[in-house]
Motif scaffolding. Structure first.
Motif, PDB file in Angstrom:
ATOM      1  N   ILE A 236      -2.742   7.023  -2.057  1.00 41.06           N
ATOM      2  CA  ILE A 236      -2.259   5.886  -2.839  1.00 41.06           C
ATOM      3  C   ILE A 236      -1.562   4.910  -1.902  1.00 41.06           C
ATOM      4  N   THR A 237      -2.046   3.687  -1.934  1.00 38.74           N
ATOM      5  CA  THR A 237      -1.542   2.624  -1.062  1.00 38.74           C
ATOM      6  C   THR A 237      -1.252   1.401  -1.914  1.00 38.74           C
ATOM      7  N   THR A 238      -0.096   0.829  -1.762  1.00 34.59           N
ATOM      8  CA  THR A 238       0.304  -0.280  -2.627  1.00 34.59           C
ATOM      9  C   THR A 238       0.118  -1.629  -1.935  1.00 34.59           C
ATOM     10  N   VAL A 239       0.290  -2.680  -2.721  1.00 37.75           N
ATOM     11  CA  VAL A 239       0.285  -4.040  -2.191  1.00 37.75           C
ATOM     12  C   VAL A 239       1.599  -4.283  -1.455  1.00 37.75           C
ATOM     13  N   THR A 240       1.522  -4.868  -0.284  1.00 38.27           N
ATOM     14  CA  THR A 240       2.726  -5.164   0.494  1.00 38.27           C
ATOM     15  C   THR A 240       3.528  -6.264  -0.186  1.00 38.27           C
ATOM     16  N   SER A 241       4.821  -6.048  -0.324  1.00 37.26           N
ATOM     17  CA  SER A 241       5.700  -7.027  -0.965  1.00 37.26           C
ATOM     18  C   SER A 241       6.698  -7.584   0.046  1.00 37.26           C
ATOM     19  N   PRO A 242       7.310  -8.725  -0.266  1.00 38.39           N
ATOM     20  CA  PRO A 242       8.364  -9.248   0.621  1.00 38.39           C
ATOM     21  C   PRO A 242       9.502  -8.250   0.826  1.00 38.39           C
ATOM     22  N   ILE A 243       9.744  -7.405  -0.175  1.00 34.66           N
ATOM     23  CA  ILE A 243      10.796  -6.389  -0.056  1.00 34.66           C
ATOM     24  C   ILE A 243      10.456  -5.399   1.061  1.00 34.66           C
ATOM     25  N   ILE A 245       8.641  -5.999   3.728  1.00 33.12           N
ATOM     26  CA  ILE A 245       8.828  -6.690   5.013  1.00 33.12           C
ATOM     27  C   ILE A 245      10.303  -6.713   5.397  1.00 33.12           C
ATOM     28  N   GLU A 246      11.145  -7.026   4.410  1.00 35.31           N
ATOM     29  CA  GLU A 246      12.587  -7.076   4.672  1.00 35.31           C
ATOM     30  C   GLU A 246      13.137  -5.683   4.977  1.00 35.31           C
ATOM     31  N   LYS A 247      12.572  -4.665   4.343  1.00 30.85           N
ATOM     32  CA  LYS A 247      13.034  -3.297   4.582  1.00 30.85           C
ATOM     33  C   LYS A 247      12.831  -2.897   6.039  1.00 30.85           C
ATOM     34  N   VAL A 248      11.646  -3.194   6.571  1.00 29.48           N
ATOM     35  CA  VAL A 248      11.379  -2.879   7.972  1.00 29.48           C
ATOM     36  C   VAL A 248      12.309  -3.672   8.880  1.00 29.48           C
ATOM     37  N   LYS A 249      12.511  -4.919   8.525  1.00 26.69           N
ATOM     38  CA  LYS A 249      13.364  -5.779   9.354  1.00 26.69           C
ATOM     39  C   LYS A 249      14.823  -5.313   9.336  1.00 26.69           C
ATOM     40  N   ASN A 250      15.323  -4.992   8.137  1.00 30.52           N
ATOM     41  CA  ASN A 250      16.752  -4.646   8.007  1.00 30.52           C
ATOM     42  C   ASN A 250      17.059  -3.218   8.457  1.00 30.52           C
ATOM     43  N   GLU A 251      16.157  -2.271   8.171  1.00 28.73           N
ATOM     44  CA  GLU A 251      16.436  -0.868   8.475  1.00 28.73           C
ATOM     45  C   GLU A 251      16.002  -0.462   9.878  1.00 28.73           C
ATOM     46  N   VAL A 261       2.515   0.202   2.910  1.00 27.29           N
ATOM     47  CA  VAL A 261       3.268   1.256   2.233  1.00 27.29           C
ATOM     48  C   VAL A 261       2.297   2.238   1.599  1.00 27.29           C
ATOM     49  N   CYS A 262       2.519   3.539   1.808  1.00 24.41           N
ATOM     50  CA  CYS A 262       1.656   4.548   1.208  1.00 24.41           C
ATOM     51  C   CYS A 262       2.458   5.812   0.917  1.00 24.41           C
ATOM     52  N   GLU A 263       1.852   6.715   0.179  1.00 21.58           N
ATOM     53  CA  GLU A 263       2.459   8.014  -0.088  1.00 21.58           C
ATOM     54  C   GLU A 263       2.224   8.947   1.096  1.00 21.58           C
ATOM     55  N   SER A 264       2.872  10.106   1.052  1.00 19.38           N
ATOM     56  CA  SER A 264       2.690  11.068   2.142  1.00 19.38           C
ATOM     57  C   SER A 264       1.385  11.845   1.994  1.00 19.38           C
ATOM     58  N   PHE A 265       0.913  12.044   0.767  1.00 18.03           N
ATOM     59  CA  PHE A 265      -0.346  12.759   0.553  1.00 18.03           C
ATOM     60  C   PHE A 265      -1.502  11.966   1.150  1.00 18.03           C
ATOM     61  N   SER A 266      -2.415  12.669   1.806  1.00 15.75           N
ATOM     62  CA  SER A 266      -3.602  12.018   2.345  1.00 15.75           C
ATOM     63  C   SER A 266      -4.728  13.033   2.460  1.00 15.75           C
ATOM     64  N   ASN A 267      -5.919  12.621   2.092  1.00 15.11           N
ATOM     65  CA  ASN A 267      -7.072  13.511   2.135  1.00 15.11           C
ATOM     66  C   ASN A 267      -8.307  12.692   2.503  1.00 15.11           C
ATOM     67  N   TRP A 268      -9.186  13.291   3.293  1.00 17.56           N
ATOM     68  CA  TRP A 268     -10.429  12.622   3.687  1.00 17.56           C
ATOM     69  C   TRP A 268     -11.506  13.686   3.828  1.00 17.56           C
ATOM     70  N   ILE A 269     -12.533  13.561   3.003  1.00 16.02           N
ATOM     71  CA  ILE A 269     -13.669  14.480   3.011  1.00 16.02           C
ATOM     72  C   ILE A 269     -14.908  13.682   3.423  1.00 16.02           C
ATOM     73  N   ILE A 270     -15.647  14.172   4.418  1.00 18.20           N
ATOM     74  CA  ILE A 270     -16.811  13.442   4.922  1.00 18.20           C
ATOM     75  C   ILE A 270     -18.023  14.367   4.972  1.00 18.20           C
ATOM     76  N   GLU A 271     -19.138  13.881   4.488  1.00 17.44           N
ATOM     77  CA  GLU A 271     -20.398  14.608   4.619  1.00 17.44           C
ATOM     78  C   GLU A 271     -20.772  14.665   6.100  1.00 17.44           C
ATOM     79  N   ASP A 272     -21.102  15.843   6.578  1.00 12.87           N
ATOM     80  CA  ASP A 272     -21.382  16.017   8.006  1.00 12.87           C
ATOM     81  C   ASP A 272     -22.806  15.554   8.314  1.00 12.87           C
TER      82      ASP A 272
END
Length: 496
Positions: A236-243, A245-251, A261-272
């Motif tokens: 799950i990946t969201t649309v980048t918001s001005p918030i 951008i400011e979070k990276v800048k301030n923190e 911005v994305c969640e920690s879960f990630s999966n990728w399955i590929i046909e060989d």
């Protein structure tokens, strides 16, 4: 004097320790993947996996040449050029533990509209072994009625006539392949990573039809030199918001003009099914399998369908984000009952995961309060999503003469969604290419509910199922006479 650093190669050594930076010399990375469609999802998923392979296993032979083909991509192109292809990935876990890291796997970048021939020439170079795609559903130019490649689409027709100034991925690829053929160079693996069922089969079928109409002499070479593996991607990946951008800048005292911005879960399955060498992605968690269908069906019918269902009932309930509606007990119980009663009988466990485990993971992921995924994004172009994510479950339940109560309720709620107001009389925007027709048929459904189902391009054979029309009509009448909260409670108690 500013208290932050601009994100670029020069400033990497000076960035604070709170942000994870690359430990390798990016000048030594060799490019062998041309990726078309450098959107947020690609940057949270495929580019992330390549980055992990480079950083953790010193695999320097599969860097990415990023390529964008749309006028709307110009802003991101300019930003990534300015930032030397670097960007920050904000990985947000539901337990509050977040990680911010600079991703460095995109080492080249081309913008097709600016110089199409230079872009074609770069992809045709012998070092490129894989062409991967995240071009979204629109980029495949499929016919809304048949699901087949639409050769009569205006952009496709224009590309077939104006070959040296292409606009579609098909127009670019045919020029690339002709160059490789003429130079007696080997072919490629075309790796679709889009959220389309059997995405490799889809791009193969579409492209071969395009070539057959425009340059059929290329077909024998394609059959011998190009492979099209299917793949399933899940993060799950969201649309980048001005918030953000400011979070990276301030923190982190870092100015990234377009972080992801994305969640920690990630999966990728590929046909060989690779034509030549492939990255050793299994070292970073990618699974290569013979058949991705079980994984794909599980994701499409649980995660993607679940997103759409929460988007519809959540919007009607007055919610604006996924985590809000997922933490509404009435809504999430309805979704769980839908999955248990109607989805589960029609899909099978994967090689590595049970349906029950995946369902629980998905519900937990939806509840993540740090992924501020808007319902407006989830509901966008729902006329293309609902038929892919929900209709297969509904169709199979009808075929097997099993319960369709939750599916019919969802379609009735979808009809009410096109009234454009929630249960508190607050209006919301409807972002859908078919919105004019669906808003009209939803309005007509106040007098005759079945008129909402008149669009055969969307509903196809469902309009011929008497039992579906009866349950749809029944639930629409309830949704129009009772608040959706009350309807959900009654559904969950099996009293509606």
């Amino acid at each position: 004097m500013s208290n932050f650093l601009y994100l670029n190669t020069e400033n990497i050594p000076s960035l604070p320790k709170s942000i994870t930076t690359s430990k390798v010399d990016r000048d030594k990375i060799k490019t062998s993947i041309a990726h078309i469609g450098i959107n947020n999802f690609h940057r949270a998923h495929q580019a992330y996996y390549i980055h992990e392979l480079i950083e953790k296993h010193n695999e320097m032979n599969f860097g990415i040449c990023g390529i964008d083909l749309l006028e709307s991509d110009r802003k991101l192109y300019n930003i990534l050029k300015d930032q030397d292809g670097l960007y920050t990935l904000l990985i947000k876990n539901s337990n509050g533990k977040h990680e911010t890291k600079v991703i460095g796997s995109i080492v080249e970048y081309f913008y097709g509209p600016e110089n199409p021939m230079a872009t074609i020439e770069r992809i045709a170079q012998p070092d490129i072994k894989i062409i991967s795609l995240t071009i979204a559903e629109d980029g495949y130019h499929l016919n809304e009625i048949t699901g087949e490649f639409n050769m009569k689409h205006p952009e496709v027709e224009e590309d077939s006539l104006n070959k040296f100034n292409p606009r579609t991925v098909f127009g670019y690829l045919i020029q690339v392949f002709n160059l490789r053929k003429k130079r007696d160079l080997p072919g490629y693996t075309i790796l679709s990573c889009d959220n389309i069922q059997s995405n490799g089969d889809t791009i193969k079928s579409s492209f071969l039809k395009y070539v057959n109409k425009t340059d059929s002499s290329l077909l024998p070479w394609l059959e011998e030199n190009i492979s099209f593996p299917n793949s399933m991607v899940d993060r799950i990946t969201t649309v980048t918001s001005p918030i953000d951008i400011e979070k990276v800048k301030n923190e982190h005292a870092t100015y990234d003009q377009w972080p992801v911005v994305c969640e920690s879960f990630s999966n990728w399955i590929i046909e060989d099914n690779f034509m030549f060498d492939k990255p050793v992605w299994e070292k970073v968690g990618v699974q290569f399998v013979k058949d991705i269908a079980p994984f794909e069906n599980m994701k499409l019918r649980i995660l993607n369908a679940g997103h759409s269902i929460l988007g519809i009932i959540g919007t009607l309930s007055g919610h604006t984000s996924v985590h809000e509606v997922a933490n509404n007990e009435d809504c999430i119980v309805f979704l769980e009952n839908y999955i248990n009663n109607e989805v589960t009988p029609n899909i099978e466990n994967t090689e590595t995961q049970s349906i029950s485990t995946y369902k629980n993971q998905v519900v937990s992921r939806f509840k993540n309060p740090f992924i501020n995924d808007k319902l407006s994004r989830i509901c966008k172009e729902s006329s293309t999503k609902i038929p892919i994510f929900i209709f297969p479950t509904l169709t199979e339940q009808l075929k097997n003469k099993k319960t369709i109560e939750h599916s019919a309720f969802v379609i009735a709620a979808w009809c009410k969604y096109y009234d454009g107001v929630d249960d508190f009389k607050n209006p919301f925007d409807i972002l859908d290419s078919s919105s004019n027709q669906l808003i009209r048929t939803a309005a007509l459904s106040h007098q005759n509910p079945e008129l909402f189902l008149e669009n055969n391009d969307i509903f196809k054979n469902l309009v011929n199922h008497k039992s579906f029309k009866e349950r749809f009509t029944y639930y629409l009448s309830k949704l129009r006479s009772l608040p959706i909260k009350e309807c959900l409670v009654l559904m969950n108690e099996k009293k509606l």
